[in-house]
Design a protein around this motif. Structure first.
Motif, PDB file in Angstrom:
ATOM      1  N   VAL A  87       0.869  -1.177   0.000  1.00  0.00           N
ATOM      2  CA  VAL A  87       0.000   0.000   0.000  1.00  0.00           C
ATOM      3  C   VAL A  87       0.904   1.225   0.000  1.00  0.00           C
ATOM      4  CG1 VAL A  87      -1.731   1.314   1.285  1.00  0.00           C
ATOM      5  CG2 VAL A  87      -1.811  -1.183   1.297  1.00  0.00           C
ATOM      6  N   TYR A  88       0.571   2.208  -0.816  1.00  0.00           N
ATOM      7  CA  TYR A  88       1.378   3.434  -0.841  1.00  0.00           C
ATOM      8  C   TYR A  88       0.488   4.637  -1.116  1.00  0.00           C
ATOM      9  CZ  TYR A  88       4.759   6.997  -2.128  1.00  0.00           C
ATOM     10  OH  TYR A  88       5.473   8.164  -2.187  1.00  0.00           O
ATOM     11  N   PHE A  89       0.633   5.677  -0.285  1.00  0.00           N
ATOM     12  CA  PHE A  89      -0.028   6.953  -0.498  1.00  0.00           C
ATOM     13  C   PHE A  89       1.038   8.029  -0.698  1.00  0.00           C
ATOM     14  CE2 PHE A  89      -3.201   5.124   2.711  1.00  0.00           C
ATOM     15  CZ  PHE A  89      -4.058   4.654   1.726  1.00  0.00           C
ATOM     16  N   THR A  90       0.870   8.861  -1.711  1.00  0.00           N
ATOM     17  CA  THR A  90       1.724  10.028  -1.828  1.00  0.00           C
ATOM     18  C   THR A  90       1.361  11.013  -0.718  1.00  0.00           C
ATOM     19  OG1 THR A  90       0.206  11.252  -3.258  1.00  0.00           O
ATOM     20  CG2 THR A  90       1.756   9.730  -4.343  1.00  0.00           C
ATOM     21  N   ASP A  91       2.205  12.020  -0.535  1.00  0.00           N
ATOM     22  CA  ASP A  91       1.903  13.026   0.486  1.00  0.00           C
ATOM     23  C   ASP A  91       0.592  13.742   0.173  1.00  0.00           C
ATOM     24  OD1 ASP A  91       4.227  12.385   1.808  1.00  0.00           O
ATOM     25  OD2 ASP A  91       5.384  14.064   0.985  1.00  0.00           O
ATOM     26  N   GLU A  92       0.350  13.994  -1.112  1.00  0.00           N
ATOM     27  CA  GLU A  92      -0.888  14.670  -1.513  1.00  0.00           C
ATOM     28  C   GLU A  92      -2.104  13.785  -1.258  1.00  0.00           C
ATOM     29  OE1 GLU A  92       1.823  14.379  -3.376  1.00  0.00           O
ATOM     30  OE2 GLU A  92       2.544  16.467  -3.378  1.00  0.00           O
ATOM     31  N   GLU A  93      -1.970  12.487  -1.528  1.00  0.00           N
ATOM     32  CA  GLU A  93      -3.076  11.561  -1.270  1.00  0.00           C
ATOM     33  C   GLU A  93      -3.358  11.449   0.227  1.00  0.00           C
ATOM     34  OE1 GLU A  93      -2.586   8.528  -5.094  1.00  0.00           O
ATOM     35  OE2 GLU A  93      -1.516   8.130  -3.226  1.00  0.00           O
ATOM     36  N   ALA A  94      -2.292  11.396   1.015  1.00  0.00           N
ATOM     37  CA  ALA A  94      -2.468  11.322   2.471  1.00  0.00           C
ATOM     38  C   ALA A  94      -3.170  12.569   2.995  1.00  0.00           C
ATOM     39  CB  ALA A  94      -1.106  11.147   3.152  1.00  0.00           C
TER      40      ALA A  94
END
Length: 218
Positions: A87-94
């Protein structure tokens, strides 16, 4: 920082508007990182049909997927997330997920086996100041409609661990529910996929209905 603040305020306004129009909808979170966000394709539609029949919801069983960085997130009061791997979220997605959750949204994450170490790391991006806390069996989630006096039911065996429900809270409001070592989403799938006994599948659907009712009633 200023552009992010403008986007966040817009999202809050959009969320308030859309939730008044779409009171009961669930979307599947299409996250990055290579994990199979699309696993259990029959699970959420089956859960929706069960909820419509058993707890009086009025939802369409055609389920959309939504990306964590999209403004479309704010069209849905509840998101479901599952998978087996990374699972990975970019800073913008987070940041977008944080705004969504703090402005009234709800995220249910069901570990389909193997996502736990990746997920915990990414949740800390969304809420660096909060930790997952285990929900006791006395939590209203387990009795809001169907009764689960022992807490989260065990549906599928993973690592011989006990089923656990974890939450991230803002004051008393549950923002994120993480179900672990239970795999209730597998129990929502069409019966021929996992060949679960009817009683086990019913427990999974009933627990899922409790989650939906709790999320919508918050």
């Amino acid at each position: 920082m200023r552009p992010i603040r403008i986007i966040s305020i817009s999202c809050l306004l959009l969320f308030s508007l859309t939730t008044s129009l779409i009171a009961q909808e669930i979307a599947v979170l299409q996250y990055g990182g290579g994990g199979d966000w699309y696993s259990n394709p029959t699970a959420v539609p089956n859960l929706i049909r069960f909820c419509n029949q058993e707890i009086g919801t009025v939802m369409k069983d055609r389920v959309n997927s939504v990306k964590p960085g999209s403004i479309d997130l704010f069209n849905y009061p509840m998101l479901h997330m599952t998978g087996h791997g990374n699972v990975y979220f970019t800073d913008e997605e987070a940041e977008n997920l944080r705004t969504y959750l703090l402005s009234g949204g709800f995220l249910h994450i069901d570990d389909n086996y193997g996502m736990d170490p990746y997920l915990r790391k990414e949740l800390s991006k969304i809420f660096p100041d909060k930790e997952l806390k285990e929900l006791p069996a006395s939590h209203p989630l387990f009795s809001i409609h169907f009764k689960f006096p022992q807490g989260l039911p065990k549906i599928h065996e993973h690592d011989n661990g006990r089923p656990q429900a974890f939450g991230i809270f803002e004051n008393d409001r549950l923002l994120v529910l993480y179900t672990y070592e239970s795999d209730i989403g597998d129990g929502w799938e069409n019966p021929e996929i996992h060949n679960d006994p009817p009683a086990v599948r019913l427990k999974a659907l009933q627990m899922g209905a409790n989650i939906v009712k709790f999320a919508f009633n918050q």
